[in-house]
Design a protein around this motif. Structure first.
Motif, PDB file in Angstrom:
ATOM      1  N   PHE A 251      -7.893  16.115  15.599  1.00  0.00           N
ATOM      2  CA  PHE A 251      -7.477  15.405  14.385  1.00  0.00           C
ATOM      3  C   PHE A 251      -7.121  13.958  14.695  1.00  0.00           C
ATOM      4  CE2 PHE A 251      -3.879  13.798  11.910  1.00  0.00           C
ATOM      5  CZ  PHE A 251      -4.432  13.774  10.643  1.00  0.00           C
ATOM      6  N   LEU A 252      -6.416  13.738  15.788  1.00  0.00           N
ATOM      7  CA  LEU A 252      -5.917  12.403  16.103  1.00  0.00           C
ATOM      8  C   LEU A 252      -7.022  11.398  16.389  1.00  0.00           C
ATOM      9  CD1 LEU A 252      -2.802  13.316  18.285  1.00  0.00           C
ATOM     10  CD2 LEU A 252      -2.836  12.521  15.912  1.00  0.00           C
ATOM     11  N   VAL A 253      -8.195  11.880  16.737  1.00  0.00           N
ATOM     12  CA  VAL A 253      -9.325  10.965  16.967  1.00  0.00           C
ATOM     13  C   VAL A 253     -10.412  11.142  15.905  1.00  0.00           C
ATOM     14  CG1 VAL A 253      -8.926  10.844  19.443  1.00  0.00           C
ATOM     15  CG2 VAL A 253     -10.472  12.588  18.551  1.00  0.00           C
ATOM     16  N   GLY A 254     -10.131  11.952  14.898  1.00  0.00           N
ATOM     17  CA  GLY A 254     -11.128  12.269  13.893  1.00  0.00           C
ATOM     18  C   GLY A 254     -11.047  11.393  12.651  1.00  0.00           C
ATOM     19  N   PRO A 255     -11.958  11.609  11.699  1.00  0.00           N
ATOM     20  CA  PRO A 255     -12.071  10.752  10.514  1.00  0.00           C
ATOM     21  C   PRO A 255     -10.927  10.908   9.518  1.00  0.00           C
ATOM     22  CG  PRO A 255     -13.575  12.618  10.355  1.00  0.00           C
ATOM     23  CD  PRO A 255     -13.013  12.636  11.741  1.00  0.00           C
ATOM     24  N   HIS A 256     -10.196  12.007   9.566  1.00  0.00           N
ATOM     25  CA  HIS A 256      -9.105  12.197   8.607  1.00  0.00           C
ATOM     26  C   HIS A 256      -7.807  11.521   9.042  1.00  0.00           C
ATOM     27  CE1 HIS A 256     -11.304  14.754   5.919  1.00  0.00           C
ATOM     28  NE2 HIS A 256     -11.566  15.639   6.861  1.00  0.00           N
ATOM     29  N   ARG A 257      -7.711  11.150  10.310  1.00  0.00           N
ATOM     30  CA  ARG A 257      -6.528  10.438  10.804  1.00  0.00           C
ATOM     31  C   ARG A 257      -6.587   8.992  10.327  1.00  0.00           C
ATOM     32  NH1 ARG A 257      -1.257   9.994  12.293  1.00  0.00           N
ATOM     33  NH2 ARG A 257      -0.938   8.783  14.210  1.00  0.00           N
ATOM     34  N   LYS A 258      -5.557   8.545   9.645  1.00  0.00           N
ATOM     35  CA  LYS A 258      -5.557   7.194   9.107  1.00  0.00           C
ATOM     36  C   LYS A 258      -4.902   6.220  10.083  1.00  0.00           C
ATOM     37  CE  LYS A 258      -7.357   9.094   5.609  1.00  0.00           C
ATOM     38  NZ  LYS A 258      -8.818   9.197   5.617  1.00  0.00           N
ATOM     39  N   PRO A 259      -5.346   4.966  10.053  1.00  0.00           N
ATOM     40  CA  PRO A 259      -4.731   3.957  10.913  1.00  0.00           C
ATOM     41  C   PRO A 259      -3.361   3.552  10.379  1.00  0.00           C
ATOM     42  CG  PRO A 259      -6.348   2.930   9.481  1.00  0.00           C
ATOM     43  CD  PRO A 259      -6.464   4.427   9.253  1.00  0.00           C
ATOM     44  N   LYS A 260      -2.683   2.705  11.131  1.00  0.00           N
ATOM     45  CA  LYS A 260      -1.409   2.168  10.671  1.00  0.00           C
ATOM     46  C   LYS A 260      -1.560   1.555   9.275  1.00  0.00           C
ATOM     47  CE  LYS A 260       0.502   0.736  15.174  1.00  0.00           C
ATOM     48  NZ  LYS A 260       0.960  -0.440  15.953  1.00  0.00           N
ATOM     49  N   ASN A 261      -0.484   1.626   8.513  1.00  0.00           N
ATOM     50  CA  ASN A 261      -0.488   0.945   7.220  1.00  0.00           C
ATOM     51  C   ASN A 261      -0.788  -0.534   7.410  1.00  0.00           C
ATOM     52  OD1 ASN A 261       0.338   3.369   6.125  1.00  0.00           O
ATOM     53  ND2 ASN A 261       2.435   2.716   5.714  1.00  0.00           N
ATOM     54  N   ASP A 262      -1.615  -1.075   6.508  1.00  0.00           N
ATOM     55  CA  ASP A 262      -1.862  -2.512   6.530  1.00  0.00           C
ATOM     56  C   ASP A 262      -1.673  -3.064   5.113  1.00  0.00           C
ATOM     57  OD1 ASP A 262      -4.155  -1.770   5.123  1.00  0.00           O
ATOM     58  OD2 ASP A 262      -5.508  -2.104   6.812  1.00  0.00           O
ATOM     59  N   GLN A 263      -1.816  -4.349   4.964  1.00  0.00           N
ATOM     60  CA  GLN A 263      -1.548  -4.971   3.668  1.00  0.00           C
ATOM     61  C   GLN A 263      -2.532  -4.513   2.603  1.00  0.00           C
ATOM     62  OE1 GLN A 263       1.264  -6.792   3.174  1.00  0.00           O
ATOM     63  NE2 GLN A 263       0.706  -6.518   1.014  1.00  0.00           N
ATOM     64  N   ALA A 264      -3.764  -4.246   2.983  1.00  0.00           N
ATOM     65  CA  ALA A 264      -4.757  -3.778   2.012  1.00  0.00           C
ATOM     66  C   ALA A 264      -4.335  -2.436   1.424  1.00  0.00           C
ATOM     67  CB  ALA A 264      -6.128  -3.662   2.670  1.00  0.00           C
ATOM     68  N   TYR A 265      -3.803  -1.559   2.266  1.00  0.00           N
ATOM     69  CA  TYR A 265      -3.320  -0.254   1.795  1.00  0.00           C
ATOM     70  C   TYR A 265      -2.134  -0.439   0.850  1.00  0.00           C
ATOM     71  CZ  TYR A 265      -0.708   4.164   2.065  1.00  0.00           C
ATOM     72  OH  TYR A 265       0.007   5.293   1.766  1.00  0.00           O
ATOM     73  N   VAL A 266      -1.198  -1.275   1.242  1.00  0.00           N
ATOM     74  CA  VAL A 266      -0.027  -1.536   0.414  1.00  0.00           C
ATOM     75  C   VAL A 266      -0.444  -2.104  -0.936  1.00  0.00           C
ATOM     76  CG1 VAL A 266       2.070  -2.936   0.190  1.00  0.00           C
ATOM     77  CG2 VAL A 266       1.522  -1.852   2.374  1.00  0.00           C
ATOM     78  N   ASP A 267      -1.382  -3.035  -0.931  1.00  0.00           N
ATOM     79  CA  ASP A 267      -1.843  -3.646  -2.182  1.00  0.00           C
ATOM     80  C   ASP A 267      -2.498  -2.610  -3.091  1.00  0.00           C
ATOM     81  OD1 ASP A 267      -0.934  -6.078  -1.280  1.00  0.00           O
ATOM     82  OD2 ASP A 267      -2.908  -6.823  -0.659  1.00  0.00           O
ATOM     83  N   THR A 268      -3.263  -1.694  -2.497  1.00  0.00           N
ATOM     84  CA  THR A 268      -3.912  -0.650  -3.292  1.00  0.00           C
ATOM     85  C   THR A 268      -2.887   0.268  -3.932  1.00  0.00           C
ATOM     86  OG1 THR A 268      -5.896  -0.669  -1.901  1.00  0.00           O
ATOM     87  CG2 THR A 268      -5.509   1.304  -3.224  1.00  0.00           C
ATOM     88  N   VAL A 269      -1.895   0.703  -3.160  1.00  0.00           N
ATOM     89  CA  VAL A 269      -0.848   1.580  -3.692  1.00  0.00           C
ATOM     90  C   VAL A 269      -0.111   0.891  -4.834  1.00  0.00           C
ATOM     91  CG1 VAL A 269       1.326   2.744  -3.168  1.00  0.00           C
ATOM     92  CG2 VAL A 269      -0.574   2.845  -1.534  1.00  0.00           C
ATOM     93  N   ARG A 270       0.214  -0.359  -4.655  1.00  0.00           N
ATOM     94  CA  ARG A 270       0.934  -1.092  -5.693  1.00  0.00           C
ATOM     95  C   ARG A 270       0.084  -1.262  -6.948  1.00  0.00           C
ATOM     96  NH1 ARG A 270       3.819  -5.464  -1.592  1.00  0.00           N
ATOM     97  NH2 ARG A 270       5.702  -4.236  -1.245  1.00  0.00           N
ATOM     98  N   ARG A 271      -1.204  -1.490  -6.759  1.00  0.00           N
ATOM     99  CA  ARG A 271      -2.084  -1.662  -7.917  1.00  0.00           C
ATOM    100  C   ARG A 271      -2.215  -0.344  -8.688  1.00  0.00           C
ATOM    101  NH1 ARG A 271      -6.018  -3.406  -5.349  1.00  0.00           N
ATOM    102  NH2 ARG A 271      -7.350  -1.555  -5.173  1.00  0.00           N
ATOM    103  N   VAL A 272      -2.455   0.745  -7.973  1.00  0.00           N
ATOM    104  CA  VAL A 272      -2.653   2.049  -8.622  1.00  0.00           C
ATOM    105  C   VAL A 272      -1.387   2.499  -9.330  1.00  0.00           C
ATOM    106  CG1 VAL A 272      -3.102   4.486  -8.209  1.00  0.00           C
ATOM    107  CG2 VAL A 272      -4.493   2.760  -7.051  1.00  0.00           C
ATOM    108  N   LEU A 273      -0.245   2.301  -8.700  1.00  0.00           N
ATOM    109  CA  LEU A 273       1.035   2.790  -9.251  1.00  0.00           C
ATOM    110  C   LEU A 273       1.722   1.751 -10.127  1.00  0.00           C
ATOM    111  CD1 LEU A 273       2.466   4.713  -6.180  1.00  0.00           C
ATOM    112  CD2 LEU A 273       1.106   5.610  -8.091  1.00  0.00           C
ATOM    113  N   ASN A 274       1.101   0.582 -10.233  1.00  0.00           N
ATOM    114  CA  ASN A 274       1.624  -0.475 -11.089  1.00  0.00           C
ATOM    115  C   ASN A 274       3.026  -0.908 -10.654  1.00  0.00           C
ATOM    116  OD1 ASN A 274       1.373  -2.332 -13.221  1.00  0.00           O
ATOM    117  ND2 ASN A 274       2.462  -0.994 -14.641  1.00  0.00           N
ATOM    118  N   TRP A 275       3.216  -1.027  -9.325  1.00  0.00           N
ATOM    119  CA  TRP A 275       4.501  -1.463  -8.803  1.00  0.00           C
ATOM    120  C   TRP A 275       4.645  -2.967  -8.974  1.00  0.00           C
ATOM    121  CZ3 TRP A 275       5.157   1.502  -3.513  1.00  0.00           C
ATOM    122  CH2 TRP A 275       5.367   2.863  -3.800  1.00  0.00           C
TER     123      TRP A 275
END
Length: 218
Positions: free
Chosen positions: A194-218
């Protein structure tokens, strides 16, 4: 496709442990990533989100929300929830402790990284590492409950992975049982995959944060 779908964002958050559990118990799954506000609004209007939030797991003809409920369902199905009521209760007790341990770490990047790590060093490490080290010493099996991996162990490896990733493995110095636990769990064939596979996500980055904020309307 297996028909099992995990709906969340393309990042770690509250879905990362679900991804690990699905992989560990051998359930193939598809990920659906939310990218726009309209997508979560449709899930809400369709009645798919009981509490109006993700993650959402579609499995066995059911739509399950609340990460704890999802993880316990997977643990029961995968046989990693204890052999009796006493063991299941102990697993619950320790698993909830791992959630308190891990919770502040999930805010990485949403809060300044240096603030999260400072809090971890000052509050989380001295509070939780001695407890879990002692539990492992008492069981003597290399696992938190019984003699095989359970949901409690998966819960504990999540914050340890984050801490080692950001602070290095020296963060476990002085806790020999946790050092051994970390080595053994991450060497498990399914977890290592799992740790080297496609379902393991990388560290949070600004693009991820921006997406969460956009979807949740934060």
């Amino acid at each position: 496709m297996s028909g099992v779908k995990l709906v969340y964002f393309n990042g770690r958050g509250k879905a990362e442990l679900i991804r690990l559990a699905l992989t560990y118990v051998g359930i193939e799954f598809e990920e659906v990533y939310l990218k726009e506000k309209s997508e979560i609004e449709k899930l809400r209007s369709d009645g798919d989100l009981l509490f109006q939030q993700v993650p959402l797991l579609e499995i066995d003809g059911k739509r399950i929300v609340q990460s704890g409920a999802i993880l316990r369902y997977l643990a029961r199905r995968g046989g990693i929830y204890g052999n009796n009521n006493d063991e299941s209760t102990r697993i619950d007790e320790l698993f909830e402790g791992t959630r308190d341990f891990c919770g502040p770490l999930l805010g990485m990047i949403f809060r300044p990284e240096e603030d999260v790590l400072k809090e971890a060093k000052e509050k989380l490490l001295p509070r939780y590492l001695p407890v879990f080290n002692k539990v492992l010493e008492e069981t003597g099996s290399g696992y938190l409950v019984g003699k095989s991996l359970t949901l409690a162990d998966l819960g504990l490896i999540e914050p340890l992975l984050i801490l080692v990733e950001y602070l290095g493995d020296q963060v476990l110095t002085g806790y020999p049982q946790l050092q051994s636990f970390y080595k053994n769990i991450t060497s498990d064939e399914k977890i290592a995959s799992f740790l080297v596979g496609p379902h393991r996500k990388p560290k949070n980055d600004q693009a991820y944060v921006d997406t969460v904020r956009r979807v949740l309307n934060w």
